[in-house]
Design a protein around this motif. Structure first.
Motif, PDB file in Angstrom:
ATOM      1  N   LEU A 188       0.825  -1.212   0.000  1.00  0.00           N
ATOM      2  CA  LEU A 188       0.000   0.000   0.000  1.00  0.00           C
ATOM      3  C   LEU A 188       0.856   1.257   0.000  1.00  0.00           C
ATOM      4  CD1 LEU A 188      -2.848  -1.062   2.436  1.00  0.00           C
ATOM      5  CD2 LEU A 188      -3.063  -0.629  -0.022  1.00  0.00           C
ATOM      6  N   ASN A 189       1.948   1.260   0.745  1.00  0.00           N
ATOM      7  CA  ASN A 189       2.820   2.431   0.745  1.00  0.00           C
ATOM      8  C   ASN A 189       3.480   2.645  -0.613  1.00  0.00           C
ATOM      9  OD1 ASN A 189       2.910   3.878   3.352  1.00  0.00           O
ATOM     10  ND2 ASN A 189       3.418   1.860   4.186  1.00  0.00           N
ATOM     11  N   GLU A 190       3.860   1.549  -1.267  1.00  0.00           N
ATOM     12  CA  GLU A 190       4.442   1.684  -2.610  1.00  0.00           C
ATOM     13  C   GLU A 190       3.382   2.100  -3.621  1.00  0.00           C
ATOM     14  OE1 GLU A 190       6.490  -1.949  -3.502  1.00  0.00           O
ATOM     15  OE2 GLU A 190       8.005  -1.630  -1.938  1.00  0.00           O
ATOM     16  N   ALA A 191       2.176   1.579  -3.491  1.00  0.00           N
ATOM     17  CA  ALA A 191       1.087   2.001  -4.375  1.00  0.00           C
ATOM     18  C   ALA A 191       0.770   3.463  -4.164  1.00  0.00           C
ATOM     19  CB  ALA A 191      -0.150   1.145  -4.118  1.00  0.00           C
ATOM     20  N   LEU A 192       0.772   3.897  -2.927  1.00  0.00           N
ATOM     21  CA  LEU A 192       0.457   5.285  -2.588  1.00  0.00           C
ATOM     22  C   LEU A 192       1.367   6.266  -3.315  1.00  0.00           C
ATOM     23  CD1 LEU A 192      -1.147   7.244  -0.757  1.00  0.00           C
ATOM     24  CD2 LEU A 192       0.586   6.841   1.012  1.00  0.00           C
ATOM     25  N   ALA A 193       2.620   5.897  -3.463  1.00  0.00           N
ATOM     26  CA  ALA A 193       3.580   6.801  -4.109  1.00  0.00           C
ATOM     27  C   ALA A 193       3.244   7.078  -5.569  1.00  0.00           C
ATOM     28  CB  ALA A 193       4.987   6.211  -3.997  1.00  0.00           C
ATOM     29  N   ASP A 194       2.633   6.128  -6.255  1.00  0.00           N
ATOM     30  CA  ASP A 194       2.430   6.250  -7.700  1.00  0.00           C
ATOM     31  C   ASP A 194       0.977   6.327  -8.137  1.00  0.00           C
ATOM     32  OD1 ASP A 194       5.165   6.281  -8.350  1.00  0.00           O
ATOM     33  OD2 ASP A 194       5.275   4.094  -8.232  1.00  0.00           O
ATOM     34  N   LEU A 195       0.034   6.096  -7.235  1.00  0.00           N
ATOM     35  CA  LEU A 195      -1.370   6.297  -7.593  1.00  0.00           C
ATOM     36  C   LEU A 195      -1.657   7.786  -7.682  1.00  0.00           C
ATOM     37  CD1 LEU A 195      -3.176   3.657  -5.334  1.00  0.00           C
ATOM     38  CD2 LEU A 195      -3.031   3.632  -7.840  1.00  0.00           C
ATOM     39  N   PRO A 196      -2.551   8.200  -8.579  1.00  0.00           N
ATOM     40  CA  PRO A 196      -2.894   9.620  -8.674  1.00  0.00           C
ATOM     41  C   PRO A 196      -3.790  10.056  -7.523  1.00  0.00           C
ATOM     42  CG  PRO A 196      -4.261   8.360 -10.166  1.00  0.00           C
ATOM     43  CD  PRO A 196      -3.284   7.381  -9.568  1.00  0.00           C
ATOM     44  N   ALA A 197      -3.834  11.353  -7.276  1.00  0.00           N
ATOM     45  CA  ALA A 197      -4.750  11.883  -6.266  1.00  0.00           C
ATOM     46  C   ALA A 197      -6.195  11.697  -6.710  1.00  0.00           C
ATOM     47  CB  ALA A 197      -4.454  13.354  -6.004  1.00  0.00           C
ATOM     48  N   SER A 198      -6.411  11.669  -8.000  1.00  0.00           N
ATOM     49  CA  SER A 198      -7.738  11.386  -8.563  1.00  0.00           C
ATOM     50  C   SER A 198      -7.547  10.932 -10.002  1.00  0.00           C
ATOM     51  CB  SER A 198      -8.649  12.620  -8.497  1.00  0.00           C
ATOM     52  OG  SER A 198      -8.104  13.681  -9.259  1.00  0.00           O
ATOM     53  N   TRP A 199      -8.565  10.274 -10.524  1.00  0.00           N
ATOM     54  CA  TRP A 199      -8.542   9.792 -11.908  1.00  0.00           C
ATOM     55  C   TRP A 199      -9.483  10.629 -12.765  1.00  0.00           C
ATOM     56  CZ3 TRP A 199      -5.484   5.808 -13.756  1.00  0.00           C
ATOM     57  CH2 TRP A 199      -4.855   5.002 -12.808  1.00  0.00           C
ATOM     58  N   GLN A 203     -12.204   7.158 -16.010  1.00  0.00           N
ATOM     59  CA  GLN A 203     -11.485   6.085 -15.307  1.00  0.00           C
ATOM     60  C   GLN A 203     -12.043   5.875 -13.890  1.00  0.00           C
ATOM     61  OE1 GLN A 203      -8.861   4.255 -16.860  1.00  0.00           O
ATOM     62  NE2 GLN A 203      -9.759   5.325 -18.594  1.00  0.00           N
ATOM     63  N   THR A 204     -13.229   6.367 -13.646  1.00  0.00           N
ATOM     64  CA  THR A 204     -13.840   6.228 -12.328  1.00  0.00           C
ATOM     65  C   THR A 204     -13.910   4.758 -11.908  1.00  0.00           C
ATOM     66  OG1 THR A 204     -15.174   8.218 -12.606  1.00  0.00           O
ATOM     67  CG2 THR A 204     -15.948   6.610 -11.000  1.00  0.00           C
ATOM     68  N   GLY A 205     -13.548   4.511 -10.680  1.00  0.00           N
ATOM     69  CA  GLY A 205     -13.556   3.147 -10.158  1.00  0.00           C
ATOM     70  C   GLY A 205     -12.175   2.615  -9.874  1.00  0.00           C
ATOM     71  N   ARG A 206     -11.148   3.291 -10.371  1.00  0.00           N
ATOM     72  CA  ARG A 206      -9.781   2.873 -10.072  1.00  0.00           C
ATOM     73  C   ARG A 206      -9.354   3.481  -8.726  1.00  0.00           C
ATOM     74  NH1 ARG A 206      -7.773   0.333 -14.576  1.00  0.00           N
ATOM     75  NH2 ARG A 206      -8.712   0.937 -16.569  1.00  0.00           N
ATOM     76  N   PRO A 207      -8.509   2.789  -7.973  1.00  0.00           N
ATOM     77  CA  PRO A 207      -8.085   3.309  -6.669  1.00  0.00           C
ATOM     78  C   PRO A 207      -7.157   4.510  -6.818  1.00  0.00           C
ATOM     79  CG  PRO A 207      -6.827   1.358  -7.226  1.00  0.00           C
ATOM     80  CD  PRO A 207      -7.883   1.490  -8.289  1.00  0.00           C
ATOM     81  N   ASP A 208      -7.337   5.500  -5.969  1.00  0.00           N
ATOM     82  CA  ASP A 208      -6.444   6.647  -5.940  1.00  0.00           C
ATOM     83  C   ASP A 208      -5.707   6.680  -4.601  1.00  0.00           C
ATOM     84  OD1 ASP A 208      -8.342   7.496  -4.130  1.00  0.00           O
ATOM     85  OD2 ASP A 208      -9.227   8.997  -5.466  1.00  0.00           O
ATOM     86  N   LYS A 209      -4.993   7.769  -4.353  1.00  0.00           N
ATOM     87  CA  LYS A 209      -4.230   7.842  -3.110  1.00  0.00           C
ATOM     88  C   LYS A 209      -5.132   7.740  -1.887  1.00  0.00           C
ATOM     89  CE  LYS A 209      -0.369  10.665  -4.890  1.00  0.00           C
ATOM     90  NZ  LYS A 209       0.668   9.619  -4.767  1.00  0.00           N
ATOM     91  N   GLY A 210      -6.321   8.312  -1.973  1.00  0.00           N
ATOM     92  CA  GLY A 210      -7.241   8.236  -0.848  1.00  0.00           C
ATOM     93  C   GLY A 210      -7.618   6.805  -0.522  1.00  0.00           C
ATOM     94  N   ALA A 211      -7.855   5.987  -1.545  1.00  0.00           N
ATOM     95  CA  ALA A 211      -8.191   4.574  -1.312  1.00  0.00           C
ATOM     96  C   ALA A 211      -7.027   3.846  -0.656  1.00  0.00           C
ATOM     97  CB  ALA A 211      -8.568   3.911  -2.631  1.00  0.00           C
ATOM     98  N   ALA A 212      -5.807   4.135  -1.109  1.00  0.00           N
ATOM     99  CA  ALA A 212      -4.635   3.494  -0.519  1.00  0.00           C
ATOM    100  C   ALA A 212      -4.460   3.896   0.943  1.00  0.00           C
ATOM    101  CB  ALA A 212      -3.386   3.841  -1.319  1.00  0.00           C
ATOM    102  N   GLU A 213      -4.640   5.170   1.233  1.00  0.00           N
ATOM    103  CA  GLU A 213      -4.529   5.630   2.623  1.00  0.00           C
ATOM    104  C   GLU A 213      -5.614   4.993   3.487  1.00  0.00           C
ATOM    105  OE1 GLU A 213      -2.151   7.123   3.971  1.00  0.00           O
ATOM    106  OE2 GLU A 213      -1.384   8.841   2.846  1.00  0.00           O
ATOM    107  N   ALA A 214      -6.813   4.839   2.932  1.00  0.00           N
ATOM    108  CA  ALA A 214      -7.902   4.239   3.695  1.00  0.00           C
ATOM    109  C   ALA A 214      -7.578   2.803   4.072  1.00  0.00           C
ATOM    110  CB  ALA A 214      -9.200   4.312   2.897  1.00  0.00           C
TER     111      ALA A 214
END
Length: 508
Positions: A188-199, A203-214
């Protein structure tokens, strides 16, 4: 727009299928091999889309996982005439290989992990025009590997931790649940670094930084890592990711007409475009079967229903105008629903007893009079109300009980309930009293949303006989619960028998 994730490439299922399903290592002349694939950006995108397709499998979020997370908890139970199915919601585990109760969820969990591992192993070798696009694909795979291991840790605890594409000869080592949590955090921490803040909207439905933090917060909380959970939650509440707000109408979180709204942190995108099964064929369904199995008799299969103590919990406190908590209306079906709310959306031919209740969230009573296998209602895995209540819990656990009140009050205010201090002045600044009240607040807000089992585990309510006895007063199934055993499920016995590196869970 919300269904972008549903356009997965179905043929990928033929080659991304779990290695345990391959009995012979033969190449079909009609199928693409791994060596032939993983060449282009479109291959990589189709590969990551195949991970999303796992949400639509019957072992996971299409069907059976709700029996584990909702019905095994004290919120629900089963009176199914299929005795073995019902037994797996009341801790009567006889056949550990029972498909619908255990084995299919285990299989589909590792099938999902296999697809994540394929992406993570092969996409780095593909040349992209834009390296950020590659990073986003890899980040999604890490997020989903963490998500599936999260629920595996909740259900089975000590499991194999497979981090490379598996082969038929593999005998993966079993890991202690602490190592599983560590891997979840890492992914999750590695995903957090490269996921966008929003899509973008398409592309709605893909995880963003908020989902990773959650999900980081959820993982930290299950381990009682309160400071780390506090930091993760603050990203969504007051930090760079503070883009969420409670939907004005509570019910908008449970229908298909207001999906991906301001309260949504991460939700599964369901659709009813196809009417097939849950396999890998081109007509495979993209829908949820939950409402079919949880609907009242005469409307669906009625294999799962809610405990009636939930109705009584809602009725313990009136709102500011002296009326019932409106969340009761949208959370449960029960015999006095019409009398309590003037709700005429259900028919008189519905079959139920005087003390029966049924989960209403996700039902389609707002436009039809029966359920089927093809519900298009998205499932909100995490919504902002959950985040606020979690933050209140973390503040209470880190010595700031007084500061926690406001986050509970935000959730209560939406449905016109008095502030917590006004309604329950006896709590004061007492940690234990606040936590006990928060347990109820989470039920009132989140009942039937697949969080109760992890809540009970996190609170230690399954760790002592005294605590379990208290639960059994509202859910008689817990009279069967064995402390030290049933807080985790048995591993499918066929896997234990076939893998010398795998031990059955304690006391099974």
């Amino acid at each position: 727009m919300k269904k972008i994730i549903l356009t997965t490439v179905v043929f990928l299922g033929l080659f991304f299928a779990s290695s345990c399903e391959k009995e012979l290592d033969l190449n079909s002349p009609n199928d693409i091999t791994v060596d032939q694939y993983w060449k282009t950006e479109s291959d990589a995108q189709a590969g990551v889309n195949s991970i999303y397709a796992m949400f639509y499998k019957d072992g996971l979020w299409a069907r059976w996982i709700y029996f584990r997370l909702d019905l095994t908890s004290d919120e629900g139970f089963s009176n199914s005439p299929w005795t073995e199915l019902a037994d797996w919601t009341r801790f009567n585990y006889i056949n550990y290989n029972f498909w619908e109760g255990n084995a299919v969820t285990w299989r589909d969990t590792y099938k999902a992990v296999f697809r994540c591992n394929q992406v993570l192993a092969n996409v780095p070798n593909i040349t992209f025009q834009n390296e950020d696009d590659k990073k986003k694909i890899l980040a999604q795979a890490k997020f989903f590997r963490a998500l599936h291991y999260y629920y595996a840790a909740i259900l089975w605890e000590n499991i194999p931790l497979v981090l490379e594409p598996s082969t038929p000869a593999d005998l993966p080592q079993q890991k202690n649940v602490t190592e599983v949590w560590a891997q979840i955090e890492k992914d999750l921490n590695e995903a957090l670094a490269d996921l966008p803040a929003s899509w973008p909207a398409d592309q709605t439905g893909r995880p963003d930084k908020g989902a990773a933090e959650a999900f980081l917060a959820k993982a930290y909380m299950q381990q009682h890592k309160w400071p780390e959970a506090k930091t993760a939650l603050e990203y969504l509440i007051s930090g760079p990711g503070a883009k969420y707000s409670l939907a004005t109408n509570y019910r908008d979180n449970f229908t298909d007409t207001h999906e991906n709204n301001s309260e949504s942190v991460f939700e599964i995108q369901f659709g009813d475009q196809r009417k097939g099964g849950t396999g890998e064929d081109q007509n495979a369904a993209l829908s949820s079967n939950r409402s079919q199995f949880f609907a009242p008799r005469g409307i669906g299969w009625s294999d799962g229903q809610a405990r009636f103590w939930l109705v009584n919990a809602f009725k313990q406190e009136k709102n500011k105008t002296g009326n019932l908590d409106d969340r009761l209306r949208w959370t449960l079906f029960y015999p006095n629903l019409l009398a309590d709310f003037g709700d005429k959306t259900y028919g008189k031919n519905w079959e139920w007893g005087a003390d029966e209740a049924w989960f209403r969230k996700g039902s389609r009573d707002y436009y039809r009079n029966n359920e089927d296998y093809y519900s298009q209602v998205n499932y909100r895995l995490v919504r902002y109300a959950d985040i606020l209540l979690r933050y209140a819990e973390v503040l209470n656990e880190t010595g700031n009980t007084a500061g926690a009140y406001q986050y509970v009050d935000q959730v209560r205010a939406r449905v016109n309930m008095n502030t917590l201090a006004v309604a329950h002045p006896e709590i004061g600044n007492d940690h234990d009293k606040f936590l006990e009240r928060l347990k109820t607040e989470r039920v009132l807000e989140l009942a039937g949303e697949s969080v109760r089992w992890e809540d009970l585990k996190r609170w230690g309510d399954l760790d002592s006989q005294a605590a379990v006895d208290k639960i059994s007063l509202r859910d008689p199934d817990f009279k069967n619960f064995k402390v030290g055993k049933n807080q985790r499920m048995p591993i499918p016995q066929v896997d234990v028998d076939n893998n010398p590196n795998l031990d059955q869970n304690p006391q099974y």
